[in-house]
Design a protein around this motif. Sequence first.
Motif, PDB file in Angstrom:
ATOM      1  N   ASP A   8       0.871  -1.171   0.000  1.00 35.48           N
ATOM      2  CA  ASP A   8       0.000   0.000   0.000  1.00 35.48           C
ATOM      3  C   ASP A   8       0.912   1.225   0.000  1.00 35.48           C
ATOM      4  O   ASP A   8       1.326   1.722   1.044  1.00 35.48           O
ATOM      5  CB  ASP A   8      -0.899  -0.028   1.235  1.00 35.48           C
ATOM      6  CG  ASP A   8      -1.873   1.129   1.280  1.00 35.48           C
ATOM      7  OD1 ASP A   8      -1.681   2.122   0.544  1.00 35.48           O
ATOM      8  OD2 ASP A   8      -2.833   1.038   2.063  1.00 35.48           O
ATOM      9  N   GLN A  10       0.567   4.401  -0.772  1.00 38.17           N
ATOM     10  CA  GLN A  10       0.101   5.655  -0.184  1.00 38.17           C
ATOM     11  C   GLN A  10       0.299   5.649   1.328  1.00 38.17           C
ATOM     12  O   GLN A  10       0.836   6.597   1.897  1.00 38.17           O
ATOM     13  CB  GLN A  10      -1.376   5.868  -0.515  1.00 38.17           C
ATOM     14  CG  GLN A  10      -1.877   7.256  -0.242  1.00 38.17           C
ATOM     15  CD  GLN A  10      -1.544   8.224  -1.362  1.00 38.17           C
ATOM     16  OE1 GLN A  10      -1.188   7.825  -2.464  1.00 38.17           O
ATOM     17  NE2 GLN A  10      -1.633   9.501  -1.082  1.00 38.17           N
ATOM     18  N   ASN A  11      -0.097   4.578   1.998  1.00 43.11           N
ATOM     19  CA  ASN A  11       0.073   4.504   3.456  1.00 43.11           C
ATOM     20  C   ASN A  11       1.538   4.392   3.850  1.00 43.11           C
ATOM     21  O   ASN A  11       1.973   5.007   4.829  1.00 43.11           O
ATOM     22  CB  ASN A  11      -0.721   3.340   4.043  1.00 43.11           C
ATOM     23  CG  ASN A  11      -2.171   3.687   4.248  1.00 43.11           C
ATOM     24  OD1 ASN A  11      -2.515   4.829   4.504  1.00 43.11           O
ATOM     25  ND2 ASN A  11      -3.026   2.697   4.121  1.00 43.11           N
ATOM     26  N   ASN A  15       2.855   7.541   6.108  1.00 41.26           N
ATOM     27  CA  ASN A  15       3.236   7.239   7.498  1.00 41.26           C
ATOM     28  C   ASN A  15       4.725   7.398   7.743  1.00 41.26           C
ATOM     29  O   ASN A  15       5.131   7.870   8.808  1.00 41.26           O
ATOM     30  CB  ASN A  15       2.761   5.844   7.892  1.00 41.26           C
ATOM     31  CG  ASN A  15       1.282   5.828   8.158  1.00 41.26           C
ATOM     32  OD1 ASN A  15       0.806   6.521   9.046  1.00 41.26           O
ATOM     33  ND2 ASN A  15       0.540   5.078   7.365  1.00 41.26           N
TER      34      ASN A  15
END
Length: 74
Positions: A8, A10-11, A15
Amino acid sequence: MSNQAFVDGQNLYMNTKANSWTVDLARFRVYLKERYDVEKAYYFLGAVDEDNQDLYEKSKLPDSFSYFVNIVRT
């Protein structure tokens, strides 16, 4: 037996950025291969946001890293 990884993007990006970290995607790909015998890694991005343009530039890796980038417009 070979494995596949679904990242993932984007995460992962948001983060690590929030914690002042960076991820070297080329080294991460090598880690996935060596540690988990990942033959194919799929790197997913969510909606395209102009504020995160550097994320999209960083995800453009040479084919030799065998990430498959999927950008999903929502």
